[in-house]
Enzyme design. Structure first.
Site, PDB file in Angstrom:
ATOM      1  N   PHE A 153       0.817  -1.214   0.000  1.00  0.00           N
ATOM      2  CA  PHE A 153       0.000   0.000   0.000  1.00  0.00           C
ATOM      3  C   PHE A 153       0.856   1.271   0.000  1.00  0.00           C
ATOM      4  O   PHE A 153       0.621   2.195  -0.773  1.00  0.00           O
ATOM      5  CB  PHE A 153      -0.932   0.024   1.214  1.00  0.00           C
ATOM      6  CG  PHE A 153      -2.100  -0.917   1.115  1.00  0.00           C
ATOM      7  CD1 PHE A 153      -2.912  -0.926  -0.003  1.00  0.00           C
ATOM      8  CD2 PHE A 153      -2.397  -1.787   2.152  1.00  0.00           C
ATOM      9  CE1 PHE A 153      -4.000  -1.780  -0.095  1.00  0.00           C
ATOM     10  CE2 PHE A 153      -3.484  -2.653   2.072  1.00  0.00           C
ATOM     11  CZ  PHE A 153      -4.285  -2.654   0.941  1.00  0.00           C
ATOM     12  N   GLY A 208       8.209  -4.676   4.635  1.00  0.00           N
ATOM     13  CA  GLY A 208       8.241  -5.141   6.012  1.00  0.00           C
ATOM     14  C   GLY A 208       6.871  -5.564   6.490  1.00  0.00           C
ATOM     15  O   GLY A 208       5.870  -5.415   5.785  1.00  0.00           O
ATOM     16  N   ALA A 215      10.704   4.143   5.321  1.00  0.00           N
ATOM     17  CA  ALA A 215       9.316   4.434   5.685  1.00  0.00           C
ATOM     18  C   ALA A 215       8.720   3.385   6.611  1.00  0.00           C
ATOM     19  O   ALA A 215       7.724   3.639   7.285  1.00  0.00           O
ATOM     20  CB  ALA A 215       8.453   4.538   4.433  1.00  0.00           C
ATOM     21  N   THR A 216       9.308   2.195   6.650  1.00  0.00           N
ATOM     22  CA  THR A 216       8.729   1.068   7.389  1.00  0.00           C
ATOM     23  C   THR A 216       8.795   1.306   8.894  1.00  0.00           C
ATOM     24  O   THR A 216       9.790   1.810   9.417  1.00  0.00           O
ATOM     25  CB  THR A 216       9.478  -0.230   7.042  1.00  0.00           C
ATOM     26  OG1 THR A 216       9.549  -0.356   5.623  1.00  0.00           O
ATOM     27  CG2 THR A 216       8.780  -1.443   7.626  1.00  0.00           C
ATOM     28  N   ASN A 217       7.753   0.914   9.608  1.00  0.00           N
ATOM     29  CA  ASN A 217       7.698   1.065  11.060  1.00  0.00           C
ATOM     30  C   ASN A 217       8.268  -0.139  11.799  1.00  0.00           C
ATOM     31  O   ASN A 217       8.189  -1.252  11.306  1.00  0.00           O
ATOM     32  CB  ASN A 217       6.247   1.297  11.495  1.00  0.00           C
ATOM     33  CG  ASN A 217       5.803   2.726  11.246  1.00  0.00           C
ATOM     34  OD1 ASN A 217       6.548   3.663  11.482  1.00  0.00           O
ATOM     35  ND2 ASN A 217       4.580   2.884  10.745  1.00  0.00           N
ATOM     36  N   VAL A 225       9.823   3.290  12.378  1.00  0.00           N
ATOM     37  CA  VAL A 225      10.722   3.942  11.420  1.00  0.00           C
ATOM     38  C   VAL A 225      12.022   4.426  12.054  1.00  0.00           C
ATOM     39  O   VAL A 225      13.085   4.351  11.422  1.00  0.00           O
ATOM     40  CB  VAL A 225       9.993   5.078  10.683  1.00  0.00           C
ATOM     41  CG1 VAL A 225       9.695   6.261  11.594  1.00  0.00           C
ATOM     42  CG2 VAL A 225      10.793   5.518   9.469  1.00  0.00           C
ATOM     43  N   GLN A 248      -0.922  25.328   5.501  1.00  0.00           N
ATOM     44  CA  GLN A 248       0.378  25.852   5.080  1.00  0.00           C
ATOM     45  C   GLN A 248       0.811  27.055   5.925  1.00  0.00           C
ATOM     46  O   GLN A 248       1.998  27.386   5.977  1.00  0.00           O
ATOM     47  CB  GLN A 248       0.340  26.257   3.598  1.00  0.00           C
ATOM     48  CG  GLN A 248       0.203  25.095   2.632  1.00  0.00           C
ATOM     49  CD  GLN A 248      -1.243  24.682   2.404  1.00  0.00           C
ATOM     50  OE1 GLN A 248      -2.155  25.152   3.095  1.00  0.00           O
ATOM     51  NE2 GLN A 248      -1.462  23.805   1.433  1.00  0.00           N
ATOM     52  N   HIS A 296       2.614  26.830  11.574  1.00  0.00           N
ATOM     53  CA  HIS A 296       4.030  26.502  11.739  1.00  0.00           C
ATOM     54  C   HIS A 296       4.189  25.838  13.108  1.00  0.00           C
ATOM     55  O   HIS A 296       4.311  26.519  14.136  1.00  0.00           O
ATOM     56  CB  HIS A 296       4.888  27.757  11.612  1.00  0.00           C
ATOM     57  CG  HIS A 296       4.574  28.537  10.365  1.00  0.00           C
ATOM     58  ND1 HIS A 296       4.840  28.054   9.103  1.00  0.00           N
ATOM     59  CD2 HIS A 296       3.978  29.749  10.193  1.00  0.00           C
ATOM     60  CE1 HIS A 296       4.444  28.938   8.201  1.00  0.00           C
ATOM     61  NE2 HIS A 296       3.903  29.966   8.836  1.00  0.00           N
ATOM     62  N   HIS A 335       8.327   8.472  16.141  1.00  0.00           N
ATOM     63  CA  HIS A 335       7.087   8.364  15.362  1.00  0.00           C
ATOM     64  C   HIS A 335       6.272   7.267  16.031  1.00  0.00           C
ATOM     65  O   HIS A 335       6.327   6.099  15.660  1.00  0.00           O
ATOM     66  CB  HIS A 335       7.394   8.010  13.911  1.00  0.00           C
ATOM     67  CG  HIS A 335       6.164   7.736  13.088  1.00  0.00           C
ATOM     68  ND1 HIS A 335       5.104   8.617  13.010  1.00  0.00           N
ATOM     69  CD2 HIS A 335       5.820   6.666  12.323  1.00  0.00           C
ATOM     70  CE1 HIS A 335       4.174   8.105  12.220  1.00  0.00           C
ATOM     71  NE2 HIS A 335       4.580   6.922  11.799  1.00  0.00           N
TER      72      HIS A 335
END
Length: 317
Positions: free
Chosen positions: A16, A83, A122-124, A126, A169, A172, A179
């Site tokens: 995915f 993963g 990107a895999t946890n 991470v 946007q 801030h 993560h």
């Protein structure tokens, strides 16, 4: 050899997240060549066919094919999305044992090709797997980057934008740390435009303060909610990965909250953790040290200690 001399991205893991990331790259015209590698070769072949059928609608020419680790030799960037996935009820840290073994095999195969580019993980979990990638690759730490808290920060900005009725946007604000469950919001340095968020809610009383805390909890627990509803998260992180990729390939010197190696900043050493960093074609140019208040410092150290505890178990077996 490269087909067209442009920027090549190799994506390992066509699940995915990997497929959504390729879709984002293609639609934003970020890469010139995209190579898909997956343990399920048939899936990678099918995805490459599917993406190629949409090339006529892409904003710029792009070559996409399924490949193997030899294709990493000429890659500018290898992005690891492969993963074991997080299941309902699992934390990201529950995935450590499953994924470290997978990563050793992947990273060693990439390096055997003669790869000299950058890794984006990107895999946890991470932060742990970015550290593992750095260890297994032998590359300088600035050339190994994790997606870190880039998605958490995006969620934070979105929800704060909704609350204050402004575009995200113009929010801030940062989420830093793991993560995962020990991440933290940096309220002391959070702004809507040029106005400190804490100052904006001062006059609104205790309920507004509770609203801010609820916003953070929704950020922290967003993945659990999405996994419960649809089984996995992938669109948001795919767009975050595409943003990091653009910063790298376009040499933007953009400040993004990624998983970066700390060697003294924030009072921490030998850990990858989510912090703002300047990203360009060489990887992490520098880590930005935010001025934290005492509570934020304590929470950040707790987050780093949690990651270090997992690393100690994972790398002493």
């Amino acid at each position: 050899m490269k087909n067209n001399g442009g920027a090549r991205v190799v994506v390992i893991g066509a699940g995915f997240v990997g497929a959504s990331y390729v879709f984002a790259l293609m639609n934003q015209g970020i890469a010139d060549e995209i190579v898909l590698i997956d343990a399920n070769e048939s899936k990678a072949i099918g995805d490459a066919m599917d993406f190629n059928h949409g090339k006529v609608f892409a904003p710029k020419p792009v070559d996409i094919w399924h490949g193997d680790y030899d294709d990493c030799r000429d890659a500018d960037l290898v992005v690891i999305c492969a993963g074991a996935n997080q299941k309902p009820g699992e934390t990201r840290l529950d995935l450590v044992d499953k994924n470290i073994a997978i990563f050793r095999s992947i990273v060693e195969s990439v390096m055997a090709s003669g790869f000299q580019g950058l890794f984006l993980v990107a895999t946890n979990p991470v932060d742990i797997l970015t550290y593992a990638t750095w260890k297994f690759s032998g590359l300088p730490h600035e050339r190994v980057i994790g997606s870190g808290t880039i998605l958490d920060t995006a969620r934070f900005r979105f929800l704060l934008g909704e609350y204050f009725s402004v575009a995200p946007q113009n929010v801030h604000a940062y989420i830093i740390g793991e993560h995962g469950d020990t991440e933290l919001p940096v309220w002391s340095q959070a702004y809507i435009g040029v106005m400190p968020i804490r100052k904006l809610v001062e006059s609104k009383g205790e309920e507004a303060q509770k609203d801010l805390e609820r916003i953070f909890v929704n950020v922290r627990d967003a993945a659990y909610q999405i996994i419960e509803k649809k089984g996995a998260t992938y669109y948001g992180i795919a767009m975050g990965l595409a943003r990091v990729t653009r910063a790298i390939l376009h040499n933007e010197n953009a400040i993004l909250t990624v998983s970066a190696y700390l060697d003294g900043l924030y009072g921490e050493r030998d850990v990858y953790i989510g912090v703002p960093a300047v990203i360009n074609r060489n990887g992490i140019r520098e880590v930005i040290e935010i001025e934290l208040n005492d509570d934020e410092k304590n929470r950040f150290h707790h987050s780093a200690a949690t990651l270090k505890s997992v690393l100690a178990r994972a790398f002493t077996r």
